[in-house]
Design an enzyme around this catalytic site. Structure first.
Site, short mmCIF file in Angstrom:
data_model
loop_
_atom_site.label_atom_id
_atom_site.label_comp_id
_atom_site.label_asym_id
_atom_site.label_seq_id
_atom_site.Cartn_x
_atom_site.Cartn_y
_atom_site.Cartn_z
N THR A 177 0.83 -1.20 0.00
CA THR A 177 0.00 0.00 0.00
C THR A 177 0.87 1.25 0.00
OG1 THR A 177 -1.71 -1.10 1.23
CG2 THR A 177 -1.62 1.28 1.46
N ARG A 205 -13.96 -7.24 0.23
CA ARG A 205 -13.11 -7.08 1.42
C ARG A 205 -12.49 -5.68 1.42
NH1 ARG A 205 -7.46 -5.64 2.16
NH2 ARG A 205 -6.69 -6.63 4.03
N GLY A 207 -9.66 -3.32 3.38
CA GLY A 207 -8.54 -3.41 4.32
C GLY A 207 -8.51 -2.20 5.24
N ASP A 208 -7.33 -1.93 5.79
CA ASP A 208 -7.17 -0.81 6.71
C ASP A 208 -7.07 0.53 5.99
OD1 ASP A 208 -4.72 -1.81 5.63
OD2 ASP A 208 -3.61 -0.55 7.04
N GLY A 229 0.75 -3.47 4.85
CA GLY A 229 0.82 -4.85 5.36
C GLY A 229 -0.57 -5.37 5.64
N GLY A 231 -3.90 -5.58 6.57
CA GLY A 231 -4.81 -4.55 7.04
C GLY A 231 -5.72 -4.99 8.17
#
Ligand code: ASP
Length: 317
Positions: A177, A205, A207-208, A229, A231
């Site tokens: 990311t 999905r 992620g963070d 990395g 998330g």
């Protein structure tokens, strides 16, 4: 002592020219918001980068789904999009969510509708190269050509994906990311985060990266943090907000980053990792903290010609 050094901080894999061009914009008076968006857009457009924007690795169905967020530290305003398909620059959508809606996060079809409404450019984001990596991975976990075709065919009976995702998922294929931090002459901090997320994810999905407080957080008073990395771990820990709050409550930046990484380490399985970049508003320093070795970041300040690359500090559990 507060340092108002003008700077750009980003991942180690970003091309030097992209950061240097951002610094040049800052030299000519551009705002941190415009520079952060431009740097993130340039990375999204880079076809050699398989974890962000154009040419990002797809989800388990072979479709690229993009997440992005944008935060400004003066008033802690933020915008984000998740699970967006077929837009060239998701960071443009994220910033526009912040500036043009009363919301923080738009997802999927709603985010795409919003993208059309603001006139954002549509683009098929799956490249031949990324598609081939996906097919290779599907073969590797035992899918036949027929199975793979069925995954892509909306008219075929829906395949059970849970097991395929479990078998395909790994962090080696697509995890990078892009975190971009910009601080301008007034000490104003903007953070932009953009990604195609972890490769071979379940459709939908998030992620963070689009979750403010997890993958991205900026506060001019204390500093900023953003993650790369796995998330899911950064979400569970509320990593970026926790890092900034640690600064707020008086930890040094190294203590703040180590605290968050130690916590995240304790949730990670073998082969998984997370890295957090930080900027400390008070001292002007930047740092990287990671649960694994070999993760880098780059920083360029106004008086420098090019960025310098550093390795993130590895924090053991
Ligand atoms: N943090 C991203 C996510 O979980 C993955 C990455 O860093 O590439 O979606």
């Amino acid at each position: 002592m507060e340092s108002k050094d003008i700077l750009i901080l980003a991942n180690g894999e970003i091309r030097d020219e992209i950061i240097a061009a951002g610094i040049e914009m800052l030299r000519t008076g551009a705002s941190a918001d415009d520079v952060a968006e431009k740097v993130a857009r340039d990375v999204e457009d880079d076809a050699d980068e398989h974890s962000v924007g154009f040419s990002g690795l797809p989800n388990v169905l072979g479709v690229v789904e993009l997440d992005a967020s944008f935060m400004e530290g003066r008033n802690r305003r933020a915008g984000a999009v998740a699970g967006v398909r077929n837009f060239r620059n998701p960071i443009v959508l994220a910033r526009a969510v912040m500036e043009r809606t009363p919301h923080v996060l738009l997802v999927g079809a709603g985010a795409e509708r919003f993208g059309d409404e603001i006139g954002a450019e549509r683009k098929e984001m799956l490249t031949e190269a990324a598609r081939n990596i996906w097919i290779e991975r599907m073969h590797k976990i035992g899918l036949s050509d027929f199975d793979i075709q069925a995954l892509q065919n909306p008219l075929a009976p829906q395949a059970a994906l849970i097991d395929i995702v479990q078998r395909a998922f790994n962090m080696r294929d697509g995890s990078d990311t892009m975190n971009v931090f910009v601080r301008d002459a007034s000490g104003h901090i903007v953070t932009a985060v953009t990604t195609s997320g972890v490769a071979w994810k379940y459709p939908g999905r998030a992620g963070d990266s689009p979750i403010i407080g997890a993958g991205n957080y900026a506060d001019d008073r204390y500093g900023a943090a953003a993650c790369m990395g796995l998330g899911e771990i950064a979400i569970r820990v509320g990593a970026s907000a926790r890092g900034v709050h640690n600064l707020r409550f008086g930890m040094s930046m190294d203590e703040a980053g180590a605290d968050v990484c130690r916590e995240m380490s304790s949730y990670l399985a073998k082969g998984q990792w997370v890295r957090m970049l930080m900027l400390d508003a008070k001292t002007g320093s930047v740092g990287g903290y990671a649960t694994a070795e070999g993760l880098h970041y780059k920083v360029q300040r106004l008086n420098e010609d090019r960025p310098t690359k550093y390795e993130a500090m590895k924090i053991a559990a």
